[in-house]
Design a protein around this motif. Structure first.
Motif, PDB file in Angstrom:
ATOM      1  N   ASN A   1     -10.986  -7.080  12.279  1.00  0.00           N
ATOM      2  CA  ASN A   1     -11.827  -8.037  12.543  1.00  0.00           C
ATOM      3  C   ASN A   1     -11.445  -9.025  13.857  1.00  0.00           C
ATOM      4  O   ASN A   1     -11.919  -9.826  14.396  1.00  0.00           O
TER       5      ASN A   1
ATOM      6  N   VAL B   1     -15.815  -4.242  21.209  1.00  0.00           N
ATOM      7  CA  VAL B   1     -15.629  -5.148  22.016  1.00  0.00           C
ATOM      8  C   VAL B   1     -14.771  -6.318  21.314  1.00  0.00           C
ATOM      9  O   VAL B   1     -14.765  -6.613  20.066  1.00  0.00           O
TER      10      VAL B   1
ATOM     11  N   ARG C   1     -15.192  -6.367  17.370  1.00  0.00           N
ATOM     12  CA  ARG C   1     -16.715  -5.850  16.667  1.00  0.00           C
ATOM     13  C   ARG C   1     -17.125  -4.691  17.289  1.00  0.00           C
ATOM     14  O   ARG C   1     -16.636  -4.454  18.663  1.00  0.00           O
ATOM     15  N   VAL C   2     -17.956  -3.958  16.918  1.00  0.00           N
ATOM     16  CA  VAL C   2     -18.585  -2.927  17.680  1.00  0.00           C
ATOM     17  C   VAL C   2     -19.981  -3.155  18.091  1.00  0.00           C
ATOM     18  O   VAL C   2     -20.981  -3.633  17.142  1.00  0.00           O
ATOM     19  N   VAL C   3     -20.305  -3.030  19.341  1.00  0.00           N
ATOM     20  CA  VAL C   3     -21.587  -3.155  19.859  1.00  0.00           C
ATOM     21  C   VAL C   3     -22.399  -1.809  20.069  1.00  0.00           C
ATOM     22  O   VAL C   3     -21.795  -1.008  20.742  1.00  0.00           O
TER      23      VAL C   3
END
Lengths: 563, 563
Positions: free
Chosen positions: A552, A201, A555-557
């Motif tokens: 950065n 995301v 992010r990974v959800v």
């Protein structure tokens, strides 16, 4: 919105290029899909020299309407360092309208996934590549670079850096699979089973704050790294170098719309004179990423104040070349002469301080005293630039009046070893063209130090006499540590001395070129292979391009359910 | 220094484990090399239960001399949450002596390369693993966790997270080759040939600021990520949880020395009561990386003040579970009851706010009103903890007096749905053991909001009545955006509602567990597969573990020469 071009079509078209880029960032071998030679353009829909020039001429003195939400007026005012008024009008945006529109574009772009985002970025780059001749004039008439440099550095090399960023972004986002089945044994009981989904995301809106000297080359890495990781990108160009980035935004919006995405994923934020728009935008809560190239003072301001954002800065440094000895005196002199002359020393990678032992150096042509080295280097620069046409082709024009003022002041800092001369540009009589100045300084005197330890951006170098090679190494260390450096060069035939310089560069984190005597210069780096900056000394907090530059920006959800 | 164990021996021993870790962070399947069952220990040099307990008992009330440079005194004062004095003395360090000694250890560790660093880290983890029973007591008597949790979370799970960080660090450092030959064609002329060397270089000294509740689990990722990327690591434990990290430093120093490296690559910085050592160390120029777990206020202070360092923080958040409907009412209640009870809710991942529509929910056991859901959940917690032995085994002890104070105050915030009860621990009469409190709040009242939107760390949850499922989603969004969250849970049989919750978690960047009714709990994550935190909301600026967590702990320095 119906897509005129589908993701699948773009994958078929661009996946081989992406794969080659992914391979090359691993091998660091030479590769580029973007031709360096102007004559390579003109086929397969790309503009040749004449068509590119015509396209540029057709933009001058027009309004570049990007059809952006929140346009509340028009701004213009770019003057080419070659003396012509560009007179292009750009939209001025109301951030309260534009930013929400950009934010609204995010979810569909996020949901498209890493591969689709990558190939859409490659399509943007491919259309920019087709217009390289047109971009070359835009870069030339904003940066003051000579045409060939504007063509290469502003065209294929910038496109390479953009593609490199896309490749890094793709790798980073695909390190984690889209989904996974997880089954944990529980002895005699049934295992625990989970189905997990992982989605990269984006952080939010990315702000690119462009620079005057290399609007595309320094702008594309951050721009494409952010877009490829799902972030809408707001481009705030330097007020003197709007056109190359405005054209970039134009192409991007066109491609995004054609592929069924919201064109507001990329927008331009041109500013009124004195508006200070970067400061306003940088602290907006919607802005979560900032890429910046420019002065240390504003870079530091961004790092201190834009705390809601990830901030990537390239600021000022003081680049050093240590001359301890050489096995190719002539090659060294001509290599350095070129490095000092190219684009009038207006590269963040141009050497400034040449550290030379006061007792001289050994060379393949016998020992040379400090004075001889300085005189011979001045002579090599002189010879390189004797012909005005060649001088114009190498030097370009001074990018802005500050550089001229600084150059004029620098002649008073010490004994002038090589005077700067004024060169006439017959094609553009308004261009301010100056050859490099070289000033001799005594490295042991504190008042000299206050001169050469300051960045003196422009065609100015200091031939600094040092007590010994060991002192040169220590001064190099102090310079990198305290002032930062984008590049370090060194000449030595001694393995031990080479090792000492390498050790300093490893400890203080600076990129080192050793004994360059041929056609590669300390101020040039190649995408996919060389790192630009290290991100580990005060000159820049990021390198182009590596994992840290992209990791950065998203992010990974994880969403997990019982299976 | 002659190495008793060579890098080659360690590569042979640990490379298969490293390779499996590298594979698993790509697949995210279940894997761990560290057994969860206490009975799995006792062979191959590992301590069994009795030997581990004996080893712990032998440390109590002794001086743990780590033979560190700059030791200028001794500190002690840990009291177990189970009521016993640990009385272990630790070295107090003079940073002006210790930090330069650590810095001096850096070059050889840097030059050892990524693979050697990785296997040395794996050897450290492997020796810690062999002492898991001993560490379990150390974690139990500093965190207040019950023994089995201290054993698993403080032992194998923490070791997994450390190994995971080593794997990420290894991948990241080996993305760029050690060297490359670059050859650029020049038409009819000879190509330009360069030989390039690439070296991952550490940033400098890394500071780990440990926490009270999970000294090893929260400490190992940063500690091993920094060490594996070449940085010496200074460990500043929480003053109430020194022992587990002091033992870690002891093992690391032993392994480093045996493998021929300077043991000062890892050191302990224990502090005098009230010394505020973290603040002093955090702004030292030698400190270039900080990992911190703890309060939002000190995390924010670090981010604002330790500007010379890369700062990775895990701070406070407010975790939400949305209860919209369920197809397994009983499973949901028992799963949530366990989540609320485990370690007395003293996990950063424990749910705090349970959002329940005021008109009730649908379940497989028919419709349930808000009051019924709350009463049934309170009953499930009660049933789970009815037996004191079981309650002690699940709850552990309150980690410090602040938690008790907060718990007592929370009962006044609203109608108590489940009172906290005092539980006697026959083995440790001094332990403060409390069952969870649940308070009913009206989510539409602003004065309620000021209660439930604050983190109330400890065995406290709020059953928040919301107007509708849609309001629950909006409140979830606002909570994550403004307060941050380490975890989000949701129960729903509606795909559409699930999708709404997922969308909020993607947009606000929170890790989501859906419909957990079995033996996996929202507050637990597994290394190599689950991300702990997202790094994208206010609860934490980093996730455990991903590329971003390691990529900026080192930089790559390139040295290029003509070939």
């Amino acid at each position: 919105m119906a897509a005129a071009v589908t993701a699948q079509q773009l994958i078929e078209k661009h996946r081989p290029t992406l794969d080659q880029a992914l391979e090359t960032i691993r091998t660091r071998a030479f590769w580029s899909p973007h031709p360096e030679h102007p004559k390579a353009y003109g086929e397969n829909g790309s503009l040749d020299a004449a068509a590119g020039k015509a396209a540029f001429d057709a933009i001058v003195s027009t309004r570049l309407d990007l059809d952006q939400p929140g346009t509340d007026g028009w701004v213009s005012g770019e003057t080419s360092p070659y003396g012509i008024e560009l007179g292009v009008e750009y939209p001025h945006a109301d951030p309260d309208v534009l930013l929400p529109a950009m934010r609204a574009a995010l979810p569909a772009w996020r949901d498209a996934g890493a591969e689709t985002r990558a190939v859409v970025c490659l399509e943007i780059l491919s259309r920019i590549s087709a217009r390289t001749h047109e971009f070359a004039h835009a870069v030339m008439h904003t940066s003051g670079q000579a045409f060939m440099m504007a063509f290469q550095a502003g065209g294929p090399h910038a496109q390479d850096r953009g593609l490199e960023a896309v490749a890094y972004a793709y790798v980073e986002q695909t390190r984690t699979p889209d989904s996974a089945d997880w089954s944990k044994p529980q002895g005699k009981r049934d295992p625990l089973n989970l189905r997990k989904q992982f989605t990269p995301v984006p952080r939010g809106i990315a702000l690119l704050v462009g620079c005057n000297t290399f609007p595309t080359w320094n702008g594309y890495p951050g721009l494409f790294a952010s877009l490829a990781t799902g972030n809408p990108v707001l481009v705030k160009p330097h007020p003197r170098a709007v056109l190359p980035l405005a054209l970039t935004v134009q192409v991007a919006r066109e491609v995004l719309a054609e592929t069924g995405f919201d064109p507001n994923l990329m927008a331009l934020a041109a500013e009124q004179p004195g508006e200070g728009l970067a400061k306003t935008l940088a602290v907006r809560p919607e802005v979560r990423i900032i890429d910046y190239t420019g002065s240390t003072s504003f870079g530091d301001w961004l790092e201190s104040n834009a705390r809601q954002a990830q901030v990537y800065t390239e600021k000022a440094g003081v680049n050093t070349v240590v001359i301890e000895s050489t096995g190719d005196y002539k090659g060294m002199l001509s290599n350095l002469a070129f490095s000092l002359s190219l684009y009038s020393g207006q590269m963040c990678t141009t050497p400034q301080n040449l550290l030379i032992p006061r007792d001289g150096i050994t060379t393949d042509q016998g020992p040379k005293s400090y004075d001889e080295v300085v005189t011979d280097l001045a002579g090599a620069v002189d010879a390189l630039l004797r012909d005005d046409a060649r001088a114009n082709a190498l030097l370009g024009a001074l990018v802005n009046p500050d550089v001229k003022t600084r150059l004029e002041a620098a002649a008073g800092h010490g004994e002038v070893a090589l005077a700067s001369r004024e060169i006439n540009n017959p094609e553009f009589p308004g261009a301010v063209v100056r050859s490099p100045l070289m000033v001799k300084l005594d490295g042991t005197k504190p008042d000299s130090e206050s001169v050469f330890l300051d960045e003196c951006f422009g065609p100015v170098s200091f031939a600094v006499a040092v007590e010994s090679p060991a002192d040169a190494v220590e001064l190099l260390r102090r310079t990198v540590r305290d002032k930062g450096a984008m590049t370090v060069g060194a000449y030595s035939t001694s393995q031990e001395f080479e090792h000492q310089v390498e050790e300093v560069c490893l400890e203080e984190c600076a990129q080192l070129s050793l004994n360059l005597t041929g056609g590669v210069y300390v101020n040039q780096t190649a995408a996919f292979s060389d790192f630009h900056g290290s991100g580990g000394n005060p000159a820049a907090n990021a390198a182009l391009c590596d994992g840290a530059f992209v990791a950065n920006r998203f992010r990974v959800v994880e969403v997990r359910r019982e299976a």
